[in-house]
Structure formats: structure tokens, C-alpha cells
Design an enzyme around this catalytic site. Structure first.
Site, short mmCIF file in Angstrom:
data_model
loop_
_atom_site.label_atom_id
_atom_site.label_comp_id
_atom_site.label_asym_id
_atom_site.label_seq_id
_atom_site.Cartn_x
_atom_site.Cartn_y
_atom_site.Cartn_z
CE LYS A 164 -3.99 -2.20 2.24
NZ LYS A 164 -4.93 -2.14 3.40
CE1 TYR A 166 -9.28 -2.82 0.09
CE2 TYR A 166 -8.40 -0.99 -1.17
CZ TYR A 166 -8.22 -2.07 -0.34
OH TYR A 166 -6.94 -2.40 0.06
CG ASN A 202 -3.60 -2.32 6.84
OD1 ASN A 202 -3.42 -1.95 5.70
ND2 ASN A 202 -4.67 -2.99 7.22
CG HIS A 237 -5.39 -6.16 -0.43
ND1 HIS A 237 -6.63 -5.95 0.15
CD2 HIS A 237 -5.54 -7.19 -1.29
CE1 HIS A 237 -7.49 -6.82 -0.37
NE2 HIS A 237 -6.85 -7.59 -1.24
CD GLU A 245 -8.78 -9.28 -3.42
OE1 GLU A 245 -9.69 -9.01 -2.63
OE2 GLU A 245 -7.63 -9.58 -3.05
P1 ADP Z 1 -7.99 -6.81 5.77
O1 ADP Z 1 -7.19 -5.87 4.88
O2 ADP Z 1 -7.17 -7.30 6.94
O3 ADP Z 1 -8.64 -7.94 5.01
P2 ADP Z 1 -10.60 -5.51 5.88
O4 ADP Z 1 -10.95 -6.29 4.65
O5 ADP Z 1 -11.55 -5.58 7.04
O6 ADP Z 1 -9.15 -5.93 6.44
O7 ADP Z 1 -10.44 -3.98 5.52
C1 ADP Z 1 -9.85 -3.58 4.30
C2 ADP Z 1 -8.92 -2.41 4.58
O8 ADP Z 1 -9.70 -1.30 5.03
C3 ADP Z 1 -7.91 -2.63 5.69
O9 ADP Z 1 -6.76 -3.35 5.27
C4 ADP Z 1 -7.58 -1.21 6.09
O10 ADP Z 1 -6.68 -0.59 5.17
C5 ADP Z 1 -8.95 -0.54 5.97
N1 ADP Z 1 -9.66 -0.54 7.25
C6 ADP Z 1 -10.21 -1.60 7.87
N2 ADP Z 1 -10.77 -1.25 9.04
C7 ADP Z 1 -10.58 0.10 9.16
C8 ADP Z 1 -10.91 1.09 10.14
N3 ADP Z 1 -11.58 0.76 11.25
N4 ADP Z 1 -10.54 2.36 9.92
C9 ADP Z 1 -9.86 2.72 8.80
N5 ADP Z 1 -9.50 1.84 7.83
C10 ADP Z 1 -9.85 0.55 8.01
MG MG Z 2 -10.17 -7.92 3.62
#
Ligand code: ADP
Ligand code: MG
Length: 139
Positions: free
Chosen positions: A11, A51, A114, A117, A128
């Protein structure tokens, strides 16, 4: 178990920190093969499409703003048990809750920024990958 595919996106936060090389090397060390890799800057419509599953979530706008802030590195990965192994290597969504040594613990900033992805299923991994790569681009 037979080979599976999954998608990594380094990212914008991790690219800004110049950690894309370290992250890709870690994935190679973990036994993933890289079938395709490219750096792109997502447009807003592309980020919203990628997304789309999250469009009702309160963080959707923030997520799309973040993901279009700068370039990302997408890599199509292959390995036995790729989806679960990759999720184990990246760690929990929130770097503060991720295990020591995971990519998100090492390189992530917060639950939004974070570092990487990860696909959540084999089926979504293939969908994807096809978002970033044509079949003929995968070696
Ligand atoms: P993951 O990436 O671990 O599969 P999710 O699919 O739940 O997690 O969420 C997609 C992305 O959205 C996350 O990797 C993160 O970048 C963002 N995200 C998730 N939860 C939050 C939050 N509470 N606040 C801001 N961004 C978030
Ligand atoms: Mg996810």
C-alpha cells in the site's frame, strides 16, 4: 495441498517508507513465487471498484483516499496454501494487534495504513489478481 494464488498489494504507506523491497523479499523467503508484479497509481474509480465490497463501511472514503495517495505495488503470488499462509505472514488488520514479526507489525502504522492488502479467500484471490493482471501477464 496444491498451489493456490493470492494477491499482495504493497500500500502507499509502505511504498512511501521504501519498504516494498523488504516486503517482497519476505514473501520470497516465505516460499511464494511471484507470477506478476507491477507498480501502479490507482485512480479514484479504480480504488472504489477494488474495495466495492466495503462501500457501506464508515472507513470507505478514507480507505480510497489512502489507496490513491501514491503508487502501490501489486504482486500475484503462488504457493501451497497461499491464502492462509499470506494472511499469517501479514498479521491482523490492525498493526497494533498483529503478532511480532508479521509484515503489518513491522511496517504498518495503524488500522487504515497497514502496509499491505491480502485476499480473504482463494476465490477472491483470483478475482483480485485479475483486477491487476491479464492472464497472459502471469508467468
Ligand atoms: P484486511 O485488509 O485485513 O482484510 P478488511 O478487509 O476488514 O481488512 O479492511 C480492508 C482495509 O480497510 C484494511 O486493510 C484497512 O486498510 C482498511 N480498514 C479496515 N478497518 C478500518 C478502520 N476501522 N478504519 C480505517 N480503515 C480501516
Ligand atoms: Mg479484507
Amino acid at each position: 495441498m496444491s498451489a493456490q494464488r493470492t494477491l499482495c498489494i504493497v500500500k502507499p504507506d509502505a511504498v512511501e517508507k521504501k519498504k516494498q523491497g523488504a516486503i517482497i523479499q519476505r514473501l520470497l523467503d516465505e516460499g511464494f513465487s511471484i507470477l506478476g508484479m507491477r507498480q501502479v497509481r490507482l485512480s479514484r474509480p479504480q480504488a472504489e471498484a477494488f474495495y466495492a465490497v466495503h462501500k457501506e463501511r464508515p472507513f470507505f472514503d478514507e480507505l480510497c483516499t489512502f489507496m490513491t495517495r501514491g503508487p502501490v505495488v501489486a504482486a500475484a503470488l503462488e504457493r501451497d496454501n497461499a491464502v492462509q499462509h499470506y494472511r499469517d505472514v501479514i498479521g491482523a488488520t490492525d498493526p497494533a494487534k498483529a503478532k511480532e514479526g508479521t509484515i503489518r507489525k513491522l511496517y504498518g502504522t495503524d488500522v487504515g495504513e497497514n502496509a499491505v492488502h491480502g485476499s480473504d479467500s482463494q476465490e477472491n484471490g483470483l478475482i483480485e489478481i485479475s483486477f491487476f493482471f491479464a492472464g497472459c501477464d502471469l508467468a
